[in-house]
Design a protein around this motif. Structure first.
Motif, mmCIF file in Angstrom:
data_model
loop_
_atom_site.group_PDB
_atom_site.id
_atom_site.type_symbol
_atom_site.label_atom_id
_atom_site.label_comp_id
_atom_site.label_asym_id
_atom_site.label_seq_id
_atom_site.Cartn_x
_atom_site.Cartn_y
_atom_site.Cartn_z
ATOM 1 N N ALA A 15 0.858 -1.191 0.000
ATOM 2 C CA ALA A 15 0.000 0.000 0.000
ATOM 3 C C ALA A 15 0.887 1.230 0.000
ATOM 4 O O ALA A 15 1.945 1.257 0.644
ATOM 5 C CB ALA A 15 -0.906 0.004 1.223
ATOM 6 N N TRP A 16 0.465 2.275 -0.734
ATOM 7 C CA TRP A 16 1.233 3.508 -0.867
ATOM 8 C C TRP A 16 0.532 4.651 -0.153
ATOM 9 O O TRP A 16 -0.696 4.725 -0.135
ATOM 10 C CB TRP A 16 1.417 3.880 -2.339
ATOM 11 C CG TRP A 16 2.183 2.885 -3.137
ATOM 12 C CD1 TRP A 16 1.689 1.785 -3.769
ATOM 13 C CD2 TRP A 16 3.587 2.889 -3.378
ATOM 14 N NE1 TRP A 16 2.684 1.101 -4.405
ATOM 15 C CE2 TRP A 16 3.867 1.760 -4.186
ATOM 16 C CE3 TRP A 16 4.628 3.736 -3.011
ATOM 17 C CZ2 TRP A 16 5.161 1.459 -4.627
ATOM 18 C CZ3 TRP A 16 5.915 3.440 -3.449
ATOM 19 C CH2 TRP A 16 6.178 2.313 -4.238
ATOM 20 N N SER A 17 1.321 5.584 0.411
ATOM 21 C CA SER A 17 0.727 6.749 1.062
ATOM 22 C C SER A 17 1.705 7.921 1.043
ATOM 23 O O SER A 17 2.914 7.747 0.892
ATOM 24 C CB SER A 17 0.347 6.423 2.522
ATOM 25 O OG SER A 17 1.504 6.101 3.272
ATOM 26 N N SER A 18 1.160 9.126 1.185
ATOM 27 C CA SER A 18 1.952 10.356 1.265
ATOM 28 C C SER A 18 1.541 11.106 2.520
ATOM 29 O O SER A 18 0.356 11.205 2.830
ATOM 30 C CB SER A 18 1.715 11.243 0.038
ATOM 31 O OG SER A 18 2.286 12.530 0.218
ATOM 32 N N ASP A 19 2.530 11.629 3.241
ATOM 33 C CA ASP A 19 2.180 12.361 4.463
ATOM 34 C C ASP A 19 1.725 13.782 4.170
ATOM 35 O O ASP A 19 1.156 14.451 5.031
ATOM 36 C CB ASP A 19 3.360 12.369 5.447
ATOM 37 C CG ASP A 19 4.521 13.225 4.966
ATOM 38 O OD1 ASP A 19 4.664 13.402 3.730
ATOM 39 O OD2 ASP A 19 5.297 13.724 5.800
ATOM 40 N N ALA A 57 2.779 16.251 -2.643
ATOM 41 C CA ALA A 57 3.014 15.139 -3.580
ATOM 42 C C ALA A 57 2.042 14.015 -3.287
ATOM 43 O O ALA A 57 1.829 13.649 -2.128
ATOM 44 C CB ALA A 57 4.444 14.638 -3.465
ATOM 45 N N THR A 58 1.450 13.472 -4.331
ATOM 46 C CA THR A 58 0.544 12.333 -4.185
ATOM 47 C C THR A 58 1.226 11.096 -4.770
ATOM 48 O O THR A 58 2.200 11.193 -5.516
ATOM 49 C CB THR A 58 -0.785 12.572 -4.915
ATOM 50 O OG1 THR A 58 -0.527 12.745 -6.321
ATOM 51 C CG2 THR A 58 -1.477 13.810 -4.382
ATOM 52 N N VAL A 59 0.691 9.913 -4.433
ATOM 53 C CA VAL A 59 1.251 8.680 -4.975
ATOM 54 C C VAL A 59 0.132 7.683 -5.230
ATOM 55 O O VAL A 59 -0.810 7.567 -4.442
ATOM 56 C CB VAL A 59 2.298 8.080 -4.013
ATOM 57 C CG1 VAL A 59 1.683 7.727 -2.666
ATOM 58 C CG2 VAL A 59 2.979 6.870 -4.643
ATOM 59 N N LYS A 60 0.225 6.980 -6.345
ATOM 60 C CA LYS A 60 -0.728 5.931 -6.689
ATOM 61 C C LYS A 60 0.033 4.834 -7.429
ATOM 62 O O LYS A 60 0.638 5.087 -8.473
ATOM 63 C CB LYS A 60 -1.858 6.471 -7.568
ATOM 64 C CG LYS A 60 -2.896 5.406 -7.932
ATOM 65 C CD LYS A 60 -4.026 5.977 -8.768
ATOM 66 C CE LYS A 60 -5.056 4.912 -9.097
ATOM 67 N NZ LYS A 60 -6.162 5.453 -9.932
ATOM 68 N N ASP A 61 0.012 3.642 -6.866
ATOM 69 C CA ASP A 61 0.710 2.498 -7.457
ATOM 70 C C ASP A 61 2.177 2.821 -7.755
ATOM 71 O O ASP A 61 2.732 2.387 -8.768
ATOM 72 C CB ASP A 61 0.009 2.056 -8.750
ATOM 73 C CG ASP A 61 -1.420 1.585 -8.497
ATOM 74 O OD1 ASP A 61 -1.680 1.064 -7.394
ATOM 75 O OD2 ASP A 61 -2.268 1.762 -9.386
ATOM 76 N N GLY A 62 2.781 3.620 -6.896
ATOM 77 C CA GLY A 62 4.198 3.945 -7.048
ATOM 78 C C GLY A 62 4.486 5.163 -7.885
ATOM 79 O O GLY A 62 5.630 5.644 -7.925
ATOM 80 N N VAL A 63 3.492 5.703 -8.560
ATOM 81 C CA VAL A 63 3.683 6.897 -9.395
ATOM 82 C C VAL A 63 3.478 8.138 -8.534
ATOM 83 O O VAL A 63 2.376 8.391 -8.037
ATOM 84 C CB VAL A 63 2.720 6.910 -10.591
ATOM 85 C CG1 VAL A 63 2.934 8.179 -11.418
ATOM 86 C CG2 VAL A 63 2.931 5.678 -11.456
ATOM 87 N N VAL A 64 4.542 8.910 -8.369
ATOM 88 C CA VAL A 64 4.498 10.116 -7.547
ATOM 89 C C VAL A 64 4.222 11.321 -8.436
ATOM 90 O O VAL A 64 4.876 11.510 -9.460
ATOM 91 C CB VAL A 64 5.836 10.324 -6.807
ATOM 92 C CG1 VAL A 64 5.778 11.585 -5.940
ATOM 93 C CG2 VAL A 64 6.164 9.107 -5.955
ATOM 94 N N THR A 65 3.252 12.137 -8.042
ATOM 95 C CA THR A 65 2.908 13.351 -8.787
ATOM 96 C C THR A 65 3.175 14.571 -7.916
ATOM 97 O O THR A 65 2.685 14.663 -6.787
ATOM 98 C CB THR A 65 1.427 13.343 -9.203
ATOM 99 O OG1 THR A 65 1.177 12.192 -10.030
ATOM 100 C CG2 THR A 65 1.076 14.594 -9.989
ATOM 101 N N ALA A 66 3.970 15.511 -8.453
ATOM 102 C CA ALA A 66 4.316 16.725 -7.717
ATOM 103 C C ALA A 66 3.188 17.734 -7.829
ATOM 104 O O ALA A 66 2.777 18.092 -8.931
ATOM 105 C CB ALA A 66 5.615 17.318 -8.259
#
Length: 324
Positions: A68-72, A77-86
């Protein structure tokens, strides 16, 4: 009797073989998760950009390898399935956690930076001119900064304002530093920078580093070519066109659509380095030579625009705007 005995032996063989098979399979029996790692522990992305993190779950035969992925800080920055978006400038921590064992996890510190360029007509242009950097070297200034003045092919940056002084020089430079000393100016007739600077005292220049953008900023920064200035201004010749986004505003050539601005920084005279036309006209070096004595440049004033002018001899001092 012999048939019964043979049948018993066959059954025993089958049972033995089956038992061995079960023993062999036991070596690949799925086990608990022992750890989770990421291919990166730090990451830098510009606002709007993306980058992919790869998670590895150990051991290879773990029973459940899902994560499972998460961002504090999802506002950065967000993350979904390992793809980080600034999303916005700042720092966020991306965490990947084993679904089977929440104590097994890994983190990556993501730094999101505001781009220091604006893309116009497919060209990524620095938001400001080259200015002196505290501690030495150059950096990209604010959109309103007049910038340092460079002679064509030289890495010596001269002061934005009077009196005329050297604000920046290349590392190890021990050559001529007078304004009219041409040993620091490229004398070739072909090619685009970076190029070999003739009669220079700097080893860096001798090996072909004559582009202040490439030399001081590194990465893929460089001086724009004449053709790129033409593309940037779309062959515009004046500021009266209602269809073009380029306007004369606040003593600058400003692109109303993108916000990109070129201040009318003027130039330093080739004879004595004196400042002229500050606030009235702007001239910016390209990477393209037009002859043995001249270089192509962007030029404009309150009424006219010349994206591919060759007004300036190489001994003139003009600001530079870097592209990548």
């Amino acid at each position: 009797m012999k048939k019964i005995y043979s049948l018993m032996l066959l059954c025993a063989a089958i049972v033995f073989a089956t038992g061995c098979s079960k023993d062999d399979d036991s070596t690949s029996t799925p086990v608990s998760v022992s750890g989770v790692t990421l291919d990166k522990t730090t990451l830098s992305i510009e606002v709007g950009g993306t980058s992919t993190l790869i998670a590895t779950v150990s051991p290879d035969n773990a029973a459940d390898k899902s994560v499972a992925w998460s961002s504090d800080k999802a506002d950065i920055a967000t993350v979904k399935d390992g793809v980080v978006t600034a999303v916005a400038a700042g720092t966020a921590t991306i965490t990947v956690t084993s679904v089977a064992d929440a104590t097994k996890k890994a983190t990556c510190t993501v730094t999101v930076e505001t781009p220091n360029y604006i893309e116009v007509n497919g060209i990524k242009v620095a938001v400001g001119n080259l200015v002196a950097k505290a501690g030495g070297g150059c950096e990209i200034g604010k959109s309103t900064d007049g910038g340092l003045f460079f002679q064509f092919g030289s890495l010596i940056g001269w002061s934005t304002e009077d009196p005329l002084t050297i604000a920046v020089r290349p590392n190890g430079f021990n050559g001529k530093e007078g304004w009219t000393d041409k040993g620091k100016i490229w004398q070739g007739t072909e090619g685009t920078v970076p190029f070999t600077v003739k009669d220079s005292g700097s080893d860096n220049e001798k090996v072909g580093i004559g582009d202040p953008c490439r030399y001081y900023l590194g990465d893929t920064w460089r001086l724009p070519t004449k053709d790129e200035y033409v593309k940037l201004f779309e062959n515009q010749t004046d500021f009266s066109s209602t269809s073009s986004p380029w306007k004369w505003e606040n003593s600058s050539a400003t692109n109303a659509t993108s916000g990109l601005t070129f201040p009318a920084s003027g130039f330093r005279n080739s004879i004595d380095g004196s400042l002229s036309y500050v606030g009235r006209a702007g001239y910016y070096w390209s990477a393209s030579p037009s002859s043995a004595s001249y270089g192509y440049n962007l030029g404009f004033d309150s009424s006219e625009v010349s994206p591919s002018g060759s007004f300036s001899g190489r001994a003139y001092g003009l600001p530079v705007r870097c592209v990548k």
